[in-house]
Design a protein around this motif. Structure first.
Motif, PDB file in Angstrom:
ATOM      1  N   ALA A   4       0.840  -1.357  -0.005  1.00  0.00           N
ATOM      2  CA  ALA A   4       0.074   0.060   0.029  1.00  0.00           C
ATOM      3  C   ALA A   4       0.865   1.287   0.134  1.00  0.00           C
ATOM      4  O   ALA A   4       0.661   2.195  -0.817  1.00  0.00           O
ATOM      5  N   LEU A   5       1.866   1.224   0.801  1.00  0.00           N
ATOM      6  CA  LEU A   5       2.661   2.339   0.659  1.00  0.00           C
ATOM      7  C   LEU A   5       3.563   2.547  -0.322  1.00  0.00           C
ATOM      8  O   LEU A   5       3.741   3.709  -1.083  1.00  0.00           O
ATOM      9  N   PHE A   6       3.924   1.410  -0.906  1.00  0.00           N
ATOM     10  CA  PHE A   6       4.470   1.451  -2.279  1.00  0.00           C
ATOM     11  C   PHE A   6       3.657   2.130  -3.443  1.00  0.00           C
ATOM     12  O   PHE A   6       4.170   3.127  -4.288  1.00  0.00           O
ATOM     13  N   ILE A   7       2.328   1.724  -3.511  1.00  0.00           N
ATOM     14  CA  ILE A   7       1.569   2.177  -4.512  1.00  0.00           C
ATOM     15  C   ILE A   7       1.389   3.524  -4.274  1.00  0.00           C
ATOM     16  O   ILE A   7       1.383   4.661  -5.105  1.00  0.00           O
ATOM     17  N   LEU A   8       1.107   4.078  -3.031  1.00  0.00           N
ATOM     18  CA  LEU A   8       0.679   5.639  -2.483  1.00  0.00           C
ATOM     19  C   LEU A   8       2.095   6.380  -2.981  1.00  0.00           C
ATOM     20  O   LEU A   8       1.652   7.325  -3.581  1.00  0.00           O
ATOM     21  N   ILE A   9       3.178   5.966  -2.702  1.00  0.00           N
ATOM     22  CA  ILE A   9       4.134   6.900  -2.990  1.00  0.00           C
ATOM     23  C   ILE A   9       4.661   6.920  -4.367  1.00  0.00           C
ATOM     24  O   ILE A   9       4.996   8.144  -5.113  1.00  0.00           O
ATOM     25  N   VAL A  10       4.263   5.838  -5.286  1.00  0.00           N
ATOM     26  CA  VAL A  10       4.326   6.069  -6.685  1.00  0.00           C
ATOM     27  C   VAL A  10       3.275   6.857  -7.254  1.00  0.00           C
ATOM     28  O   VAL A  10       3.629   7.707  -8.391  1.00  0.00           O
ATOM     29  N   ILE A  11       2.287   6.634  -6.872  1.00  0.00           N
ATOM     30  CA  ILE A  11       0.851   7.507  -7.360  1.00  0.00           C
ATOM     31  C   ILE A  11       1.103   8.985  -6.923  1.00  0.00           C
ATOM     32  O   ILE A  11       0.876   9.867  -7.802  1.00  0.00           O
ATOM     33  N   VAL A  12       1.387   9.232  -5.578  1.00  0.00           N
ATOM     34  CA  VAL A  12       1.629  10.649  -5.217  1.00  0.00           C
ATOM     35  C   VAL A  12       2.917  11.135  -6.001  1.00  0.00           C
ATOM     36  O   VAL A  12       2.685  12.423  -6.944  1.00  0.00           O
ATOM     37  N   GLY A 222      11.919  11.481 -11.133  1.00  0.00           N
ATOM     38  CA  GLY A 222      13.447  10.763 -10.708  1.00  0.00           C
ATOM     39  C   GLY A 222      13.630  11.431  -9.266  1.00  0.00           C
ATOM     40  O   GLY A 222      13.817  10.550  -8.621  1.00  0.00           O
ATOM     41  N   ILE A 223      13.507  12.672  -9.078  1.00  0.00           N
ATOM     42  CA  ILE A 223      13.844  13.282  -7.759  1.00  0.00           C
ATOM     43  C   ILE A 223      12.782  12.865  -6.933  1.00  0.00           C
ATOM     44  O   ILE A 223      12.960  12.572  -5.628  1.00  0.00           O
ATOM     45  N   ILE A 224      11.626  13.210  -7.120  1.00  0.00           N
ATOM     46  CA  ILE A 224      10.348  12.859  -6.149  1.00  0.00           C
ATOM     47  C   ILE A 224      10.242  11.442  -5.732  1.00  0.00           C
ATOM     48  O   ILE A 224      10.260  11.138  -4.599  1.00  0.00           O
ATOM     49  N   LEU A 225      10.342  10.311  -6.497  1.00  0.00           N
ATOM     50  CA  LEU A 225      10.109   9.005  -6.111  1.00  0.00           C
ATOM     51  C   LEU A 225      11.473   8.701  -5.551  1.00  0.00           C
ATOM     52  O   LEU A 225      11.214   7.940  -4.485  1.00  0.00           O
ATOM     53  N   GLY A 226      12.700   9.241  -5.991  1.00  0.00           N
ATOM     54  CA  GLY A 226      13.610   8.841  -5.014  1.00  0.00           C
ATOM     55  C   GLY A 226      13.731   9.277  -3.433  1.00  0.00           C
ATOM     56  O   GLY A 226      14.176   8.662  -2.764  1.00  0.00           O
ATOM     57  N   LEU A 227      13.013  10.599  -3.419  1.00  0.00           N
ATOM     58  CA  LEU A 227      13.416  11.439  -2.136  1.00  0.00           C
ATOM     59  C   LEU A 227      12.287  10.380  -1.256  1.00  0.00           C
ATOM     60  O   LEU A 227      12.534   9.924  -0.212  1.00  0.00           O
ATOM     61  N   PHE A 228      10.908  10.123  -1.952  1.00  0.00           N
ATOM     62  CA  PHE A 228      10.158   9.328  -1.249  1.00  0.00           C
ATOM     63  C   PHE A 228      10.596   7.841  -0.618  1.00  0.00           C
ATOM     64  O   PHE A 228      10.366   7.289   0.282  1.00  0.00           O
ATOM     65  N   TRP A 229      11.394   7.194  -1.652  1.00  0.00           N
ATOM     66  CA  TRP A 229      11.788   5.975  -1.523  1.00  0.00           C
ATOM     67  C   TRP A 229      12.750   6.053  -0.318  1.00  0.00           C
ATOM     68  O   TRP A 229      12.841   5.305   0.532  1.00  0.00           O
ATOM     69  N   ASN A 230      13.591   7.068  -0.448  1.00  0.00           N
ATOM     70  CA  ASN A 230      14.576   7.253   0.786  1.00  0.00           C
ATOM     71  C   ASN A 230      14.003   7.318   2.300  1.00  0.00           C
ATOM     72  O   ASN A 230      14.682   6.532   2.976  1.00  0.00           O
ATOM     73  N   LYS A 231      12.867   8.019   2.011  1.00  0.00           N
ATOM     74  CA  LYS A 231      12.291   8.458   3.510  1.00  0.00           C
ATOM     75  C   LYS A 231      11.592   7.332   3.959  1.00  0.00           C
ATOM     76  O   LYS A 231      11.579   7.120   5.004  1.00  0.00           O
ATOM     77  N   PHE A 232      10.774   6.632   2.935  1.00  0.00           N
ATOM     78  CA  PHE A 232       9.907   5.497   3.511  1.00  0.00           C
ATOM     79  C   PHE A 232      10.356   4.032   3.517  1.00  0.00           C
ATOM     80  O   PHE A 232       9.936   3.151   4.010  1.00  0.00           O
ATOM     81  N   ASP A 233      11.524   3.843   2.820  1.00  0.00           N
ATOM     82  CA  ASP A 233      12.063   2.391   2.458  1.00  0.00           C
ATOM     83  C   ASP A 233      12.792   1.933   3.587  1.00  0.00           C
ATOM     84  O   ASP A 233      13.867   2.646   3.769  1.00  0.00           O
ATOM     85  N   ASN A 234      12.324   0.987   4.488  1.00  0.00           N
ATOM     86  CA  ASN A 234      13.163   0.521   5.658  1.00  0.00           C
ATOM     87  C   ASN A 234      13.979  -0.814   5.335  1.00  0.00           C
ATOM     88  O   ASN A 234      14.451  -1.312   6.388  1.00  0.00           O
ATOM     89  N   SER A 235      14.013  -1.182   4.079  1.00  0.00           N
ATOM     90  CA  SER A 235      14.682  -2.416   4.000  1.00  0.00           C
ATOM     91  C   SER A 235      16.171  -2.616   3.750  1.00  0.00           C
ATOM     92  O   SER A 235      16.683  -3.454   3.641  1.00  0.00           O
ATOM     93  N   ASN A 236      16.746  -1.136   3.851  1.00  0.00           N
ATOM     94  CA  ASN A 236      18.196  -1.048   3.667  1.00  0.00           C
ATOM     95  C   ASN A 236      18.602  -1.513   4.936  1.00  0.00           C
ATOM     96  O   ASN A 236      18.384  -1.103   6.061  1.00  0.00           O
ATOM     97  N   SER A 237      19.666  -2.555   4.996  1.00  0.00           N
ATOM     98  CA  SER A 237      20.308  -2.815   6.363  1.00  0.00           C
ATOM     99  C   SER A 237      21.529  -3.454   6.143  1.00  0.00           C
ATOM    100  O   SER A 237      21.886  -3.923   4.968  1.00  0.00           O
ATOM    101  N   SER A 238      22.475  -3.230   6.928  1.00  0.00           N
ATOM    102  CA  SER A 238      23.731  -3.633   6.888  1.00  0.00           C
ATOM    103  C   SER A 238      23.962  -5.048   7.958  1.00  0.00           C
ATOM    104  O   SER A 238      23.918  -5.000   8.927  1.00  0.00           O
ATOM    105  N   ASN A 239      24.414  -5.953   7.137  1.00  0.00           N
ATOM    106  CA  ASN A 239      24.755  -7.376   8.037  1.00  0.00           C
ATOM    107  C   ASN A 239      26.083  -7.558   7.728  1.00  0.00           C
ATOM    108  O   ASN A 239      26.665  -7.534   6.828  1.00  0.00           O
ATOM    109  N   GLY A 240      26.718  -8.097   8.788  1.00  0.00           N
ATOM    110  CA  GLY A 240      28.073  -8.389   8.994  1.00  0.00           C
ATOM    111  C   GLY A 240      28.245 -10.042   8.713  1.00  0.00           C
ATOM    112  O   GLY A 240      27.458 -10.789   9.300  1.00  0.00           O
ATOM    113  N   TYR A 241      29.415 -10.423   7.938  1.00  0.00           N
ATOM    114  CA  TYR A 241      29.359 -12.093   7.756  1.00  0.00           C
ATOM    115  C   TYR A 241      30.813 -12.124   8.207  1.00  0.00           C
ATOM    116  O   TYR A 241      31.752 -11.530   7.651  1.00  0.00           O
ATOM    117  N   THR A 242      30.827 -13.316   8.544  1.00  0.00           N
ATOM    118  CA  THR A 242      32.348 -13.655   9.225  1.00  0.00           C
ATOM    119  C   THR A 242      32.672 -14.961   8.437  1.00  0.00           C
ATOM    120  O   THR A 242      31.824 -15.844   8.080  1.00  0.00           O
TER     121      THR A 242
END
Lengths: 242, 71
Positions: A4-12, A222-242
């Motif tokens: 729902a959030l994905f659809i919303l930010i794309v449409i807005v 390009g600018i608007i969707l990128g800004l929205f994605w930066n703000k609302f996407d919480n799937s970026n994560s850093s994982n350490g592997y040994t």
């Protein structure tokens, strides 16, 4: 990201970029549309199809107000439509796009889509103002235009997928392949069947303004969707592997 | 000797339903602005819609400006 959030930010994003496109058109394209429609009216009077009388001009003013009032609204609808396509492609290609953040990635994708599904088709079938175009051929011209957009867009996708299978040093061959493919399609596809009867300086200036208007959309999305994605996407994560 | 690697994992997971919804929005919006010649309103108003061209006229200026064949 939730659907729902994905659809919303794309449409807005699409609606905002479309509103910008419509507003830019209102400022820079409308004067050329008025000039072209003025020529169209002169042709109607000359051919006897219409009479140059107050009733004609009253009707003319009424429908021109309706047409102009739709510029921004149509921009928003078109923006939502093209923004939806952009959002789909961005979601599916985001991990493959270069750039450190979503704004950079999104602007790069917007540039690629601007070239492949707008600029290249435009070079083959450029925009025309009113008074250019035979109503009898509008279906054929629509089919040719949308076909060339599809050929260019799918061609870019296919050659991108092929390039992924190549070694890093040979990935440029994907771009070369697309260039050969689209140049071939450019010359194989039929020409616009309609003769241009309007003054060429008017047509060329209209086309330039048309390109600037559409370009304002692709930069904005390009600018608007990128800004929205930066703000609302919480799937970026850093994982350490040994 | 142990080797430590720091990997940045970026996931893009959107559902197929969301993709489908946006694909429908894309097709519908493109048709309205780029190609409708009375087709949509003809569902309600019949043949008269092809004469009135209400959506065509509303999207007329954007249709030309965005490069779609208009008339």
């Amino acid at each position: 990201m939730k659907s729902a959030l994905f659809i919303l930010i794309v449409i807005v994003s699409g609606a905002l970029a479309g509103a910008i496109h419509g507003t830019v058109n209102f400022a820079i394209v409308e004067p050329y549309l008025d000039q072209a429609i003025g020529i169209e009216n002169e042709n109607l009077f000359a051919s006897g199809e219409e009479d140059d009388n107050p009733q004609f001009w009253a009707d003319y003013e009424e429908y021109r107000v309706w047409q102009k009032s739709g510029q921004v609204l149509a921009g928003i609808i078109l923006g939502v439509a093209m923004g939806s396509l952009f959002g789909i492609v961005y979601a599916l290609s985001r991990n493959s796009l270069p750039g450190k953040n979503d704004v950079t990635k999104s602007v790069i994708l917007a540039g690629i889509m601007w070239i492949t599904i707008y600029l290249i088709p435009f070079l083959k079938y450029p925009a025309n103002p009113p008074t250019v175009g035979d109503a009898e051929t509008v279906v054929l011209r629509s089919i040719l235009y949308i076909s060339f957009i599809a050929i260019s867009g799918f061609g870019a996708f296919v050659f991108y997928k092929l390039s992924q299978k190549l070694e890093k040093s040979k990935k440029y061959l994907g771009l070369v392949g697309y260039a050969i493919f689209i140049i071939t399609a450019f010359f194989v596809m039929p020409e616009n069947p309609d003769e241009i009867t309007a003054p060429m300086n008017l047509v060329n200036e209209f086309r330039l303004m048309s390109v600037l208007g559409v370009t304002s959309f692709w930069i904005s999305i390009g600018i608007i969707l990128g800004l929205f994605w930066n703000k609302f996407d919480n799937s970026n994560s850093s994982n350490g592997y040994t | 000797m142990s080797k430590v690697q720091q990997l940045s994992v970026s996931k893009t997971s959107v559902s197929k339903v969301a993709i489908l919804v946006l694909a429908i929005v894309f097709a519908a919006g493109l048709f309205v602005v780029g190609f409708d010649q009375g087709h949509i309103f003809s569902i309600v108003y019949g043949e008269q819609a092809f004469v009135d061209l209400t959506i065509h006229e509303l999207t007329h200026d954007m249709r030309h400006a965005a490069g779609f064949p208009c008339h």
